[in-house]
Design a protein around this motif. Sequence first.
Motif, mmCIF file in Angstrom:
data_model
loop_
_atom_site.group_PDB
_atom_site.id
_atom_site.type_symbol
_atom_site.label_atom_id
_atom_site.label_comp_id
_atom_site.label_asym_id
_atom_site.label_seq_id
_atom_site.Cartn_x
_atom_site.Cartn_y
_atom_site.Cartn_z
ATOM 1 N N ALA A 31 -44.519 23.016 -70.765
ATOM 2 C CA ALA A 31 -43.739 21.823 -71.138
ATOM 3 C C ALA A 31 -43.494 21.791 -72.644
ATOM 4 O O ALA A 31 -42.405 21.426 -73.110
ATOM 5 N N LEU A 32 -44.498 22.188 -73.401
ATOM 6 C CA LEU A 32 -44.359 22.228 -74.861
ATOM 7 C C LEU A 32 -43.309 23.269 -75.265
ATOM 8 O O LEU A 32 -42.436 22.993 -76.098
ATOM 9 N N ASP A 33 -43.381 24.432 -74.660
ATOM 10 C CA ASP A 33 -42.401 25.490 -74.953
ATOM 11 C C ASP A 33 -40.984 25.061 -74.580
ATOM 12 O O ASP A 33 -40.019 25.440 -75.242
ATOM 13 N N ASP A 34 -40.856 24.290 -73.510
ATOM 14 C CA ASP A 34 -39.523 23.834 -73.090
ATOM 15 C C ASP A 34 -38.975 22.767 -74.036
ATOM 16 O O ASP A 34 -37.770 22.676 -74.239
ATOM 17 N N ALA A 35 -39.871 21.939 -74.592
ATOM 18 C CA ALA A 35 -39.420 20.785 -75.388
ATOM 19 C C ALA A 35 -39.148 21.122 -76.858
ATOM 20 O O ALA A 35 -38.253 20.544 -77.474
ATOM 21 N N LEU A 36 -39.917 22.037 -77.434
ATOM 22 C CA LEU A 36 -39.821 22.252 -78.883
ATOM 23 C C LEU A 36 -38.456 22.749 -79.378
ATOM 24 O O LEU A 36 -38.005 22.293 -80.435
ATOM 25 N N PRO A 37 -37.777 23.649 -78.648
ATOM 26 C CA PRO A 37 -36.470 24.097 -79.160
ATOM 27 C C PRO A 37 -35.487 22.947 -79.378
ATOM 28 O O PRO A 37 -34.695 22.974 -80.323
ATOM 29 N N GLN A 38 -35.556 21.895 -78.540
ATOM 30 C CA GLN A 38 -34.661 20.739 -78.734
ATOM 31 C C GLN A 38 -34.954 20.026 -80.058
ATOM 32 O O GLN A 38 -34.114 19.329 -80.607
ATOM 33 N N LEU A 39 -36.172 20.199 -80.547
ATOM 34 C CA LEU A 39 -36.554 19.578 -81.817
ATOM 35 C C LEU A 39 -36.419 20.580 -82.972
ATOM 36 O O LEU A 39 -36.852 20.308 -84.087
ATOM 37 N N HIS A 40 -35.833 21.750 -82.662
ATOM 38 C CA HIS A 40 -35.676 22.837 -83.637
ATOM 39 C C HIS A 40 -37.020 23.257 -84.211
ATOM 40 O O HIS A 40 -37.156 23.517 -85.409
ATOM 41 N N ARG A 41 -38.023 23.278 -83.337
ATOM 42 C CA ARG A 41 -39.355 23.714 -83.761
ATOM 43 C C ARG A 41 -39.897 24.715 -82.753
ATOM 44 O O ARG A 41 -39.408 24.794 -81.628
ATOM 45 N N ARG A 42 -40.933 25.441 -83.177
ATOM 46 C CA ARG A 42 -41.589 26.364 -82.251
ATOM 47 C C ARG A 42 -43.043 26.527 -82.668
ATOM 48 O O ARG A 42 -43.396 26.229 -83.826
ATOM 49 N N ILE A 43 -43.857 26.997 -81.749
ATOM 50 C CA ILE A 43 -45.261 27.263 -82.065
ATOM 51 C C ILE A 43 -45.336 28.598 -82.804
ATOM 52 O O ILE A 43 -44.803 29.600 -82.341
ATOM 53 N N ASP A 44 -45.989 28.589 -83.978
ATOM 54 C CA ASP A 44 -46.126 29.832 -84.736
ATOM 55 C C ASP A 44 -47.334 30.634 -84.261
ATOM 56 O O ASP A 44 -47.222 31.818 -84.000
ATOM 57 N N ARG A 45 -48.501 29.971 -84.208
ATOM 58 C CA ARG A 45 -49.712 30.667 -83.761
ATOM 59 C C ARG A 45 -50.569 29.723 -82.921
ATOM 60 O O ARG A 45 -50.601 28.507 -83.156
#
Length: 223
Positions: free
Chosen positions: A95-109
């Motif tokens: 769910a986090l991976d699906d939501a972050l691109p809409q916020l123009h963010r991503r998990i780095d590590r």
Amino acid sequence: MNLILIGAQGSGKGTQASILVERLGIRHLASGDIFRNAVAQGTPLGLEVKGYMERGELVPDRITIALILDLLRDPAYEKGVVLDGFPRTRDQAKALDDALPQLHRRIDRAIYLNVPREVLLDRLSGRYVCVAHQHVYNIKTKPPKTPGICDIDGSELIQRSDDTPAVIETRLQKFFEDTIQVVHYYRAQGKLLELDGNQPIEEVSRQLLLGLGLDPAQAKPGS
Ligand code: AP5
Ligand code: MG
């Protein structure tokens, strides 16, 4: 920088999150702290999650995912965040991976603090947290300057109600059954940074910063 701290109960997520926040100037978002505050204040969310927390069970994904994703939309997290305690199921990670691109963010590590089970039990039995902001202490490894008082905000130090032997056992079981899947999830993405969490707090921080490509000796931003 957007980071995730994964680790069993007592592995040092909260402890290392405070250090990262100070060093990187980003925000700390701890699902457990949010749930505990809601329980303490008796809010509708608190009433809903209280039983799960008291039993050491995971709060259902439908509650947790909606809550954390909603909080992450706050511009306060735009500069970066240390997620502590979320995600802890595969569905939460997805769910986090699906939501972050809409916020123009991503998990780095995603950082996994690996600590043997017997050490975890010992740490949790000696843990105290402050009532105001849940700053973390330990009677053996990180005592406060004045017994019973938080060094940072002066509030009273208490033991968490889920730090009893029976509840600790359930929480650890949940970690090794469910949350370990999240470690595999980020390893498969090539984002996992696995650390030996069974070392002094400062050494874990040093290796963590090095693993992120940062100089552990450098001062925090703006100082
Ligand atoms: P949460 O609050 O996240 O608790 P937890 O996962 O059980 O983790 P802890 O806070 O106990 O440990 P920590 O890793 O932060 O260790 P700490 O730094 O304090 O969750 C609580 C509950 O909320 C869950 O059971 C669940 O019900 C619910 N929940 C939360 N998130 C959820 C989610 N995503 N989905 C569903 N439900 C959720 O350190 C521990 C002690 O060790 C301290 O005394 C510290 O001083 C000491 N210490 C730390 N590092 C070291 C070191 N290197 N050497 C020696 N001592 C150390
Ligand atoms: Mg914690």
